[in-house]
Motif scaffolding. Structure first.
Motif, PDB file in Angstrom:
ATOM      1  N   MET A   1     -13.459  75.120  39.771  1.00 32.73           N
ATOM      2  CA  MET A   1     -14.058  73.951  38.850  1.00 32.73           C
ATOM      3  C   MET A   1     -12.571  73.791  37.726  1.00 32.73           C
ATOM      4  O   MET A   1     -12.295  74.739  37.324  1.00 32.73           O
ATOM      5  CB  MET A   1     -15.191  74.459  38.054  1.00 32.73           C
ATOM      6  N   VAL A   2     -12.514  72.615  37.380  1.00 37.11           N
ATOM      7  CA  VAL A   2     -11.423  72.297  36.695  1.00 37.11           C
ATOM      8  C   VAL A   2     -11.861  71.797  35.525  1.00 37.11           C
ATOM      9  O   VAL A   2     -12.718  70.899  35.172  1.00 37.11           O
ATOM     10  CB  VAL A   2     -10.400  71.262  37.254  1.00 37.11           C
ATOM     11  N   ALA A   3     -11.097  72.312  34.496  1.00 36.50           N
ATOM     12  CA  ALA A   3     -11.648  71.826  32.719  1.00 36.50           C
ATOM     13  C   ALA A   3     -11.439  70.295  32.787  1.00 36.50           C
ATOM     14  O   ALA A   3     -10.717  69.931  33.182  1.00 36.50           O
ATOM     15  CB  ALA A   3     -10.958  72.373  31.817  1.00 36.50           C
ATOM     16  N   THR A   4     -12.397  69.765  31.904  1.00 37.35           N
ATOM     17  CA  THR A   4     -12.247  68.262  31.705  1.00 37.35           C
ATOM     18  C   THR A   4     -10.948  67.989  30.865  1.00 37.35           C
ATOM     19  O   THR A   4     -11.005  68.491  29.746  1.00 37.35           O
ATOM     20  CB  THR A   4     -13.644  67.752  30.977  1.00 37.35           C
ATOM     21  N   PRO A   5     -10.219  67.032  30.954  1.00 36.42           N
ATOM     22  CA  PRO A   5      -9.159  66.694  30.141  1.00 36.42           C
ATOM     23  C   PRO A   5      -9.552  65.833  28.876  1.00 36.42           C
ATOM     24  O   PRO A   5     -10.507  65.366  29.222  1.00 36.42           O
ATOM     25  CB  PRO A   5      -8.004  66.018  31.072  1.00 36.42           C
ATOM     26  N   ILE A   6      -8.994  66.117  27.955  1.00 35.80           N
ATOM     27  CA  ILE A   6      -9.213  65.552  26.613  1.00 35.80           C
ATOM     28  C   ILE A   6      -8.825  64.010  26.719  1.00 35.80           C
ATOM     29  O   ILE A   6      -7.955  63.506  27.781  1.00 35.80           O
ATOM     30  CB  ILE A   6      -8.481  66.076  25.421  1.00 35.80           C
ATOM     31  N   THR A   7      -9.424  62.953  26.073  1.00 32.21           N
ATOM     32  CA  THR A   7      -9.064  61.592  26.242  1.00 32.21           C
ATOM     33  C   THR A   7      -7.623  61.365  26.171  1.00 32.21           C
ATOM     34  O   THR A   7      -6.982  61.916  25.153  1.00 32.21           O
ATOM     35  CB  THR A   7      -9.889  60.753  25.246  1.00 32.21           C
TER      36      THR A   7
END
Length: 160
Positions: A1-7
């Motif tokens: 699973m890959v972390a969600t990037p910031i905006t």
């Protein structure tokens, strides 16, 4: 699973965007009103450079006998020595009359401009000095030095 990037950011440069206001009176530094901000003085067009206006927290060691690792906790919050360098006028009609030594008030910094809904910072300050640059080649300047007198309020929303 890959972390969600910031905006993704909309990047900018401070010239033409960032604003600096001197506001003599603010009833609640955590929520200045639009009327209080409008009653201030916009220093932006005379600002040559800025130093400080940042807070940091000390780190305190918390060693114990249960481990060789020394953990840390946040310590006291301090503010950097702060100043704004502005241009002098050949008529002596400039920031010297607005901000003499010992004047207390607030520096409001709008990094992305004075636009409702964006974020800005409020620094309670007292003027400590007004040293003038004695350079014979460059435009005449004065540095207004400030003490930060209480904890600044950072990242508050610009009022409408």
């Amino acid at each position: 699973m890959v972390a969600t990037p910031i905006t993704a950011t909309s990047r900018y440069i401070p010239p033409g965007t960032t604003h600096y206001y001197w506001v003599a009176t603010i009833a609640n530094k955590s929520a200045p009103t639009r009327a209080e901000l409008n009653a201030g003085s916009d220093l932006t067009a005379e600002v040559a450079s800025v130093s400080g206006f940042a807070t940091t927290s000390d780190q305190q060691d918390t060693p114990d006998l249960g481990s060789r690792f020394v953990s840390k906790i946040p310590g006291r919050i301090t503010a950097d020595d702060s100043s704004i360098t502005l241009y002098l006028s050949s008529t002596s009609s400039d920031v010297r009359t607005l901000l003499p030594r010992d004047t207390a008030g607030f520096i409001c910094i709008f990094p992305e401009g004075d636009t409702a809904g964006l974020k800005y910072d409020v620094f309670p300050v007292k003027v400590t000095g007004q040293p003038k640059a004695r350079d014979v080649e460059n435009p005449a300047q004065i540095t207004i030095q400030f003490s930060i007198t209480s904890i600044p309020v950072e990242n508050i929303t610009v009022p409408s």
